[in-house]
Design an enzyme around this catalytic site. Structure first.
Site, mmCIF file in Angstrom:
data_model
loop_
_atom_site.group_PDB
_atom_site.id
_atom_site.type_symbol
_atom_site.label_atom_id
_atom_site.label_comp_id
_atom_site.label_asym_id
_atom_site.label_seq_id
_atom_site.Cartn_x
_atom_site.Cartn_y
_atom_site.Cartn_z
ATOM 1 N N MET A 270 0.834 -1.204 0.000
ATOM 2 C CA MET A 270 0.000 0.000 0.000
ATOM 3 C C MET A 270 0.869 1.254 0.000
ATOM 4 S SD MET A 270 -2.956 1.373 0.058
ATOM 5 C CE MET A 270 -3.119 3.157 0.039
ATOM 6 N N ASN A 272 0.765 4.377 1.062
ATOM 7 C CA ASN A 272 0.588 5.497 1.993
ATOM 8 C C ASN A 272 1.722 6.520 1.847
ATOM 9 O OD1 ASN A 272 -1.385 3.711 3.321
ATOM 10 N ND2 ASN A 272 0.456 2.635 3.974
ATOM 11 N N GLU A 305 4.399 0.828 -5.862
ATOM 12 C CA GLU A 305 3.964 1.676 -4.741
ATOM 13 C C GLU A 305 4.719 3.001 -4.744
ATOM 14 O OE1 GLU A 305 1.314 0.586 -3.701
ATOM 15 O OE2 GLU A 305 1.539 -1.555 -4.156
HETATM 16 N N1 BES Z 1 -3.360 0.714 -3.653
HETATM 17 C C1 BES Z 1 -3.080 -0.681 -3.799
HETATM 18 C C2 BES Z 1 -3.310 -1.458 -2.537
HETATM 19 C C3 BES Z 1 -4.750 -1.707 -2.205
HETATM 20 C C4 BES Z 1 -5.507 -2.514 -2.984
HETATM 21 C C5 BES Z 1 -5.344 -1.193 -1.109
HETATM 22 C C6 BES Z 1 -6.831 -2.765 -2.662
HETATM 23 C C7 BES Z 1 -6.664 -1.428 -0.793
HETATM 24 C C8 BES Z 1 -7.405 -2.228 -1.559
HETATM 25 C C9 BES Z 1 -1.650 -0.903 -4.229
HETATM 26 O O1 BES Z 1 -1.066 0.160 -4.882
HETATM 27 C C10 BES Z 1 -1.652 -2.047 -5.178
HETATM 28 O O2 BES Z 1 -2.180 -1.912 -6.235
HETATM 29 N N2 BES Z 1 -1.057 -3.163 -4.798
HETATM 30 C C11 BES Z 1 -1.036 -4.359 -5.569
HETATM 31 C C12 BES Z 1 0.308 -4.630 -6.164
HETATM 32 C C13 BES Z 1 0.587 -3.954 -7.447
HETATM 33 C C14 BES Z 1 1.966 -4.303 -7.939
HETATM 34 C C15 BES Z 1 -0.422 -4.253 -8.525
HETATM 35 C C16 BES Z 1 -1.369 -5.486 -4.614
HETATM 36 O O3 BES Z 1 -1.412 -5.241 -3.424
HETATM 37 O O4 BES Z 1 -1.598 -6.586 -5.091
HETATM 38 ZN ZN ZN Z 2 -1.550 0.349 -6.894
#
Ligand code: BES
Ligand code: ZN
Length: 877
Positions: A270, A272, A305
């Site tokens: 995440m 943040n 991120e």
């Molecule tokens: N902002 C997301 C994390 C997130 C996803 C928070 C759903 C709350 C609900 C983060 O930037 C993200 O997309 N993470 C992905 C990995 C990325 C490389 C695609 C994940 O956590 O799988």
């Molecule tokens: Zn993301």
């Protein structure tokens, strides 16, 4: 969260907030079994609001135990506010005021991993999308951006490290061995980017000097035992920071960038502001315990991120319907980064396989939705392959249509114009349109229309006129709530390959590859001065997320496989050939006919193995038969057993025919250098392990190799591949058991390696799979409370062990249904994601179809279903 009839939120109902929060001052007083959260919100009526006398409604979950509420220092009486299940409404609001609330929350009892919760000994937060409302009363929506100051108070011994966003501006001690740190984030942000961490953490530090000469302090916080697994993430972070400066002109803004690793996390990581929180699986890496694939995943996620600092944080989303604005764009950015750091063709092929297997399946199923959805019940259900992966493809198509220079100008304009704002997808497309002068009106349909477009292509060659024409016909299947779709703009990158294997000139300029933006339902392209019938190379680099059909002969495919100047299409020609062969085998298997292996495919594989001049990465990819999951996506009706058997038959036939060459390749690729997770080595290991997989199909030949590899491997990639090979080999079950035990002992203290061990067993295609899963669930290696373990065991079994999951007695479905109901109460997000395999019931033959539907119905009948699960279950029934 539990609601009999969850309400649907519509994009068309968007209204600006009635109030804005200029400053958010928080105090977190962390105690053993509660946390006192005091919040002072400096509020101001939004001049843009339609209703200038509106009451103030703050979001706040039922877990907030309200202790105190004041306006400008005056306690509010019971008549001045109304508390409901999920909100707090204060009437008679002045235009400016400070609202102070004090609530008690219970992080140690929070199993949802949303809001403030405990992961082992640590306190941490996850606020995206709507977790902040479980921490305190707030305008929990991304278009309310505020300057945050947070004071954290906790026991110094147990929680020596206290972190939040921005800069630490003050610290000190209070009585009873407690201490505090005050953090201030100078950048306005929505509440979903807030973070807090408290615990006994060790830190790895480094620095990065930005292009303008500022020194940034980089810190990765982990448990002491994991200090030896941070180097790769740190290197990836520095590479990402450098790359974003070079490629998008984006420099980091705060003086500090922190990453914290936690074991219990619903997602990968995440973004943040200034304080990224990572699942340990997405940040820790070490050759002894981490596979090559996991090394590459860490690199990609750290970059992703980090990139959000601009695409998501500095410029954020107006509302959650704009999610792809930050996620699609950032996935596109991290894919470009990974392509630049490694091999771009390999990265592209991997991404396309993922898209075709999972996003195409989603787009053809009951949860199909546009990249910009127009409604949702639970936003957590819309962090989907469509929003992420298809969203990234859409950005990639804009890039392809505009070219490098204009695309960069467009992103520069977007970032500068909207810095500090919460905007919409429209603003992104608008900036791209403005700098390029390209009309993207019709292109915008990619955001609004769901479903995977299909492009049929036909060719004619006129020998007399020396013309070659290609006729394209596009269509898009009906999807839930959408029929009669309008044509898309589909950029088709193409070339024409001559008999000598060279690209023919396509126009008077002599271009050998062009991008043609298809815009009509049917269109014909005519090429002149074509002196021989060419082989068309279509959709080079997978220039659009569509299904393209052209009736290639197998000779034409073989021609493309060896000569196409586009690496992606060389591979894709091979895949098309594999599909044809497997399709035939599957049909014969269903009809009970004898299976006969196609000679041509075996010959093609033979030539791949014998040509040592080829890139091992490409050879490896070309030797991969389409996965069962991908065959399921392509099938109208999923005959699980027939697909499994046909594919196994092909693997075995290839192995038998090419035994000598496979053995020779295996030996030739034995690594002599020290392990490093670098592209060249990764490719060699991947090819060698692919070859091992084939050799395992021949009785006895592979078993010794795998056993030896298992025992001598100096890295996790080879070790895990050998273990997988043994476990899946009927003739090696004794050795498989020994290897499993040895692995378990050797990595007893390595949680992530044990999760891999669970996953290898979960995907074991040997009979009685469900019994093994149930037995493993009883061991200490498993815990239903840890999302990684649920994914490694239950998730992997249901999504990636089709032959066992789809047992004809429905036992797999009953099992999954029970797990979902248990997780419904513990962790709604994890529960909802587990439903996916059941949503495909319409594609299965009887009796599976009925049994799957029954399992879904049983979930639907449960009392107290969280809306996360309810939305997916009701939409798929
Ligand atoms: N902002 C997301 C994390 C997130 C996803 C928070 C759903 C709350 C609900 C983060 O930037 C993200 O997309 N993470 C992905 C990995 C990325 C490389 C695609 C994940 O956590 O799988
Ligand atoms: Zn993301």
């Amino acid at each position: 969260m539990k609601d009999a009839t969850p309400q649907t939120i519509y994009l068309k109902n968007y209204r600006v907030p009635d109030f804005l929060i200029d400053n958010t001052d928080l105090v977190f007083d962390l105690h053993k079994d509660y946390c006192r959260v005091t919040s002072a919100l400096t509020l101001r009526r939004n001049p843009d609001s339609q209703n200038q006398t509106a009451a103030l409604t703050l979001n706040g979950g039922s877990g907030l135990d309200l202790q105190r509420i004041e306006r400008d220092g005056q306690a509010l009486s019971q008549e001045q506010y109304v508390r409901t299940e999920d909100a707090l409404t204060i009437s008679q609001m002045p235009d400016n005021c400070v609202i102070t609330t004090e609530v008690l929350i219970k992080p140690h009892l929070n199993t949802t991993m949303m809001g403030l919760y405990k992961s082992r000994t640590l306190y941490c937060t996850q606020c995206e999308a709507e977790g902040f409302r479980n921490i305190t009363f707030y305008l929990d929506r991304p278009d309310v951006m505020s300057e945050f100051t947070s004071k954290l108070i906790a026991d110094r011994q147990q929680y020596p490290v206290l972190l939040s966003n921005g800069n630490a501006i003050e610290q000190g001690t209070v009585d009873d061995g407690r201490h505090y740190v005050v953090w201030h984030d100078p950048f306005k942000k929505p509440a979903y980017l807030f973070a807090l961490v408290a615990g006994d953490l060790s830190v790895v530090e480094d620095t990065f000097t930005t292009q303008s000469g500022r020194d940034i302090r980089l810190q990765i916080f982990v448990e002491q035992k994991d200090l030896n697994k941070c180097d790769h993430a740190m290197l990836s972070l520095k590479n990402a920071m450098d790359w974003d400066e070079q490629t998008y002109g984006r420099e980091y803004d705060l003086d500090r960038f922190m990453i914290v690793a936690v074991d219990d996390f619903n997602m990968g990581a995440m973004e943040n502001k200034g304080l990224n929180i990572f699942n340990t699986s997405a940040v820790l890496a070490n050759p002894q315990t981490t596979t090559d694939a996991a090394f590459q995943r860490v690199e990609g996620i750290v970059a992703h991120e980090y990139f959000h600092n601009w695409s998501g944080n500095r410029v954020t989303c107006r509302d959650w319907f704009q999610l792809s604005l930050k996620e699609g764009f950032t996935v596109y950015r991290d894919a470009q980064f990974s392509a630049d750091m490694n091999s771009s063709v390999v990265k592209r092929i991997e991404d396309v396989v993922y898209l075709r297997t999972y996003q195409f399946a989603e787009d053809a199923g009951p949860m199909s939705h546009p990249v910009q959805p127009d409604s949702y019940m639970e936003i957590n259900n819309f962090y989907t392959l469509t929003v992420y992966e298809k969203g990234a493809e859409v950005v990639g198509m804009i890039h392809a249509l505009l070219g490098d220079k204009k695309f960069r100008q467009g992103s520069d304009l977007y970032f500068s114009r909207h810095d500090g704002q919460a905007v919409t997808i429209e603003e992104f497309v608008g900036a791209m349109e403005e700098v390029s002068g390209t009309d993207l009106q019709q292109f915008r349909r990619w955001y609004k229309q769901s479903g995977t477009p299909v492009v049929e292509v036909q060719s004619t060659y006129n020998a007399e006129a020396k013309t070659y024409s290609l006729t394209f016909t596009q269509s898009c299947p009906n999807t839930p709530g959408q029929s009669h779709k309008k044509p898309f703009i589909i950029p088709i990158k193409l070339g024409l390959v001559g008999a000598d294997g060279q690209d023919l000139p396509l126009n008077s300029k002599g271009d050998q590859s062009i991008v043609h933006p298809l815009s009509q339902a049917t269109e014909t392209l005519v090429f002149e001065n074509i002196s021989e019938p060419p082989v068309p190379s279509l959709l080079r680099g997978f220039s659009a997320p569509v299904k393209l059909n052209y009736a290639y002969t197998s000779d034409q495919l073989a021609h493309l496989m060896t000569h196409d100047s586009d690496g992606f299409n060389r591979w894709d020609a091979g895949q098309t050939l594999c599909f044809c062969v497997l399709q035939q085998l599957i049909e014969n298997q269903i009809a009970g006919r004898e299976l006969v292996m196609d000679k041509q495919l075996t010959e093609v594989f033979a030539s791949l193995l014998s040509d040592h001049s080829l890139d091992p990465a490409m050879v490896n990819l070309m030797l991969q038969l389409p996965s069962e999951a991908q065959l399921h996506e392509r099938a109208d009706i999923i005959h699980v057993q027939a697909i499994h058997r046909a594919r196994q038959f092909a693997r075995k036939s290839i192995a038998q025919a090419l035994q000598e060459q496979l053995l020779h390749t295996y030996q030739r690729l034995t690594e002599t250098e020290d392990y490093a997770p670098v592209s060249q080595q990764i490719a060699r290991r991947a090819l060698r392990n692919t070859v091992l997989g084939y050799l395992m199909q021949i009785d006895n030949i592979g078993v010794d190799l795998a056993w030896q590899q298992f025992n001598s491997a100096n890295n996790m990639t080879d070790k895990a591949a050998a273990l997988t090979a043994l476990v899946n080999c009927p003739a090696a079950q004794d050795k498989a058991q020994q290897a499993l035990q040895a692995f378990e002992q050797q990595y007893a203290e390595e949680t992530l390696a044990i999760n891999l061990w669970l996953q290898i067993q979960a995907t074991n295609a040997q009979p009685d799979g469900l019994q093994r899963i149930k037995a493993l669930m009883e061991t200490s290696a498993f815990s239903i409370n840890n999302p990684n373990k649920v994914r490694s065991l239950i998730g992997a079994f249901c999504a990636s062990n089709p032959i066992n999951f789809h047992e004809l007695d429905g036992s797999g479905y009953q099992f999954l249904q029970q797990q979902i109901i248990q997780l419904n109460d513990l962790n709604p997000q994890v529960a909802a994601r587990l439903v996916t395999p059941l949503t495909r019931w319409k594609k299965l033959p009887e009796p599976n179809r009925r049994l799957m539907r029954d399992a879904l119905q049983q979930i639907a009948n449960q009392d107290g279903l969280v809306k996360d699960v309810r939305e997916i279950v009701t939409k798929s029934l």
